[in-house]
Design a protein around this motif. Structure first.
Motif, mmCIF file in Angstrom:
data_model
loop_
_atom_site.group_PDB
_atom_site.id
_atom_site.type_symbol
_atom_site.label_atom_id
_atom_site.label_comp_id
_atom_site.label_asym_id
_atom_site.label_seq_id
_atom_site.Cartn_x
_atom_site.Cartn_y
_atom_site.Cartn_z
ATOM 1 N N SER A 23 9.564 29.641 -5.829
ATOM 2 C CA SER A 23 8.258 29.086 -6.207
ATOM 3 C C SER A 23 8.261 28.458 -7.601
ATOM 4 N N LYS A 24 9.219 28.838 -8.431
ATOM 5 C CA LYS A 24 9.267 28.309 -9.794
ATOM 6 C C LYS A 24 10.071 27.016 -9.908
ATOM 7 N N CYS A 25 10.701 26.580 -8.812
ATOM 8 C CA CYS A 25 11.460 25.328 -8.912
ATOM 9 C C CYS A 25 10.488 24.160 -9.063
ATOM 10 N N THR A 26 10.956 23.093 -9.674
ATOM 11 C CA THR A 26 10.087 21.942 -9.895
ATOM 12 C C THR A 26 9.900 21.162 -8.592
ATOM 13 N N VAL A 27 8.844 20.407 -8.553
ATOM 14 C CA VAL A 27 8.583 19.551 -7.398
ATOM 15 C C VAL A 27 9.709 18.524 -7.262
ATOM 16 N N VAL A 44 8.542 28.489 0.857
ATOM 17 C CA VAL A 44 8.610 29.022 -0.495
ATOM 18 C C VAL A 44 8.777 30.533 -0.382
ATOM 19 N N ASP A 45 9.818 31.033 -1.022
ATOM 20 C CA ASP A 45 10.188 32.446 -0.919
ATOM 21 C C ASP A 45 9.128 33.356 -1.539
ATOM 22 N N LYS A 46 9.124 34.602 -1.090
ATOM 23 C CA LYS A 46 8.260 35.619 -1.676
ATOM 24 C C LYS A 46 8.743 35.944 -3.081
ATOM 25 N N SER A 47 7.815 36.266 -3.963
ATOM 26 C CA SER A 47 8.180 36.653 -5.330
ATOM 27 C C SER A 47 8.539 38.130 -5.417
ATOM 28 N N HIS A 48 8.002 38.926 -4.483
ATOM 29 C CA HIS A 48 8.277 40.364 -4.447
ATOM 30 C C HIS A 48 8.002 40.864 -3.022
ATOM 31 N N ASP A 49 8.288 42.135 -2.761
ATOM 32 C CA ASP A 49 8.192 42.684 -1.408
ATOM 33 C C ASP A 49 6.801 42.607 -0.797
ATOM 34 N N TYR A 50 5.762 42.654 -1.615
ATOM 35 C CA TYR A 50 4.398 42.655 -1.095
ATOM 36 C C TYR A 50 3.751 41.274 -1.156
ATOM 37 N N ASP A 51 4.533 40.270 -1.452
ATOM 38 C CA ASP A 51 4.061 38.897 -1.518
ATOM 39 C C ASP A 51 4.123 38.275 -0.122
ATOM 40 N N ILE A 61 3.007 17.017 -1.860
ATOM 41 C CA ILE A 61 3.577 16.285 -2.996
ATOM 42 C C ILE A 61 2.823 14.966 -3.194
ATOM 43 N N ALA A 62 2.529 14.288 -2.095
ATOM 44 C CA ALA A 62 1.814 13.008 -2.189
ATOM 45 C C ALA A 62 0.414 13.192 -2.757
ATOM 46 N N SER A 63 -0.343 14.162 -2.224
ATOM 47 C CA SER A 63 -1.747 14.298 -2.620
ATOM 48 C C SER A 63 -1.962 15.058 -3.920
ATOM 49 N N LYS A 64 -1.120 16.052 -4.208
ATOM 50 C CA LYS A 64 -1.353 16.916 -5.363
ATOM 51 C C LYS A 64 -0.527 16.548 -6.595
ATOM 52 N N LEU A 72 6.720 14.693 -11.544
ATOM 53 C CA LEU A 72 7.426 15.534 -10.570
ATOM 54 C C LEU A 72 8.228 16.648 -11.235
ATOM 55 N N GLU A 73 8.801 16.354 -12.383
ATOM 56 C CA GLU A 73 9.649 17.334 -13.061
ATOM 57 C C GLU A 73 8.860 18.323 -13.923
ATOM 58 N N ARG A 74 7.540 18.135 -13.990
ATOM 59 C CA ARG A 74 6.713 19.031 -14.813
ATOM 60 C C ARG A 74 5.771 19.911 -13.991
ATOM 61 N N VAL A 75 5.837 19.769 -12.670
ATOM 62 C CA VAL A 75 4.986 20.570 -11.783
ATOM 63 C C VAL A 75 5.889 21.513 -10.997
ATOM 64 N N ASN A 76 5.491 22.775 -10.942
ATOM 65 C CA ASN A 76 6.249 23.758 -10.159
ATOM 66 C C ASN A 76 5.689 23.847 -8.742
ATOM 67 N N VAL A 77 6.555 24.236 -7.820
ATOM 68 C CA VAL A 77 6.174 24.336 -6.417
ATOM 69 C C VAL A 77 4.979 25.278 -6.224
ATOM 70 N N TYR A 78 4.937 26.392 -6.960
ATOM 71 C CA TYR A 78 3.839 27.341 -6.775
ATOM 72 C C TYR A 78 2.470 26.722 -7.069
ATOM 73 N N GLU A 79 2.427 25.643 -7.850
ATOM 74 C CA GLU A 79 1.163 24.996 -8.186
ATOM 75 C C GLU A 79 0.588 24.183 -7.032
ATOM 76 N N ILE A 80 1.422 23.770 -6.089
ATOM 77 C CA ILE A 80 0.945 22.891 -5.017
ATOM 78 C C ILE A 80 1.143 23.462 -3.610
ATOM 79 N N MET A 81 1.806 24.611 -3.510
ATOM 80 C CA MET A 81 2.105 25.160 -2.180
ATOM 81 C C MET A 81 0.856 25.726 -1.510
ATOM 82 N N THR A 82 0.958 25.901 -0.211
ATOM 83 C CA THR A 82 -0.062 26.589 0.568
ATOM 84 C C THR A 82 0.468 27.993 0.837
#
Length: 134
Positions: A23-27, A44-51, A61-64, A72-82
């Motif tokens: 989730s912390k990788c960049t877009v 997008v992988d879980k961050s911990h067992d209860y995630d 990526i297109a809309s957000k 693209l290099e300043r936004v992390n995946v966790y910011e735009i994922m569902t």
């Protein structure tokens, strides 16, 4: 009339090559991964067992990011994922899977068994590989 043939299950048609990113990788990194693997969806992988798992689509990526003129290099995946992602289990009859996906307006979703991703199923898989014409 009773149909004695076994149903086609999600596990019979899903693909097992699953693309999972942190989730912390960049877009930008996620997009490079999508281009390299020729996919429109990354899980997008879980961050911990209860995630829960998340998903990022080309449309996200297109809309957000692109439509909002974000770098693209300043936004992390966790910011735009569902998250959480809608999923099905591998022993589900593909007819029910098709109903669920179309009802929710989805074209694909991950397949989870015992809380772990084991594959991805899509409407394309179901239509082209799952229906046996008698």
């Amino acid at each position: 009339m009773i149909n004695n043939t076994a149903p086609t299950l999600v596990k019979d048609i899903m693909w097992t090559q699953v693309d999972i990113v942190d989730s912390k990788c960049t877009v930008q990194n996620a997009l490079n991964d999508m281009q390299h693997k020729k996919t429109k969806m990354l899980l997008v992988d879980k961050s911990h067992d209860y995630d829960e798992y998340g998903v990022v689509l080309i449309a996200d990526i297109a809309s957000k990011v692109i439509a909002k003129d974000r770098a693209l290099e300043r936004v992390n995946v966790y910011e735009i994922m569902t998250k959480p992602v809608i999923s099905v289990h591998s022993d589900m009859d593909i007819r029910y899977c098709a109903r669920l996906l179309t009802r929710l307006g989805l074209s694909r979703c991950p397949v989870l068994d015992n809380g772990k991703i084991v594959g991805v199923v899509s409407l394309t898989n179901i239509v082209l590989n799952g229906l046996h014409i008698v």
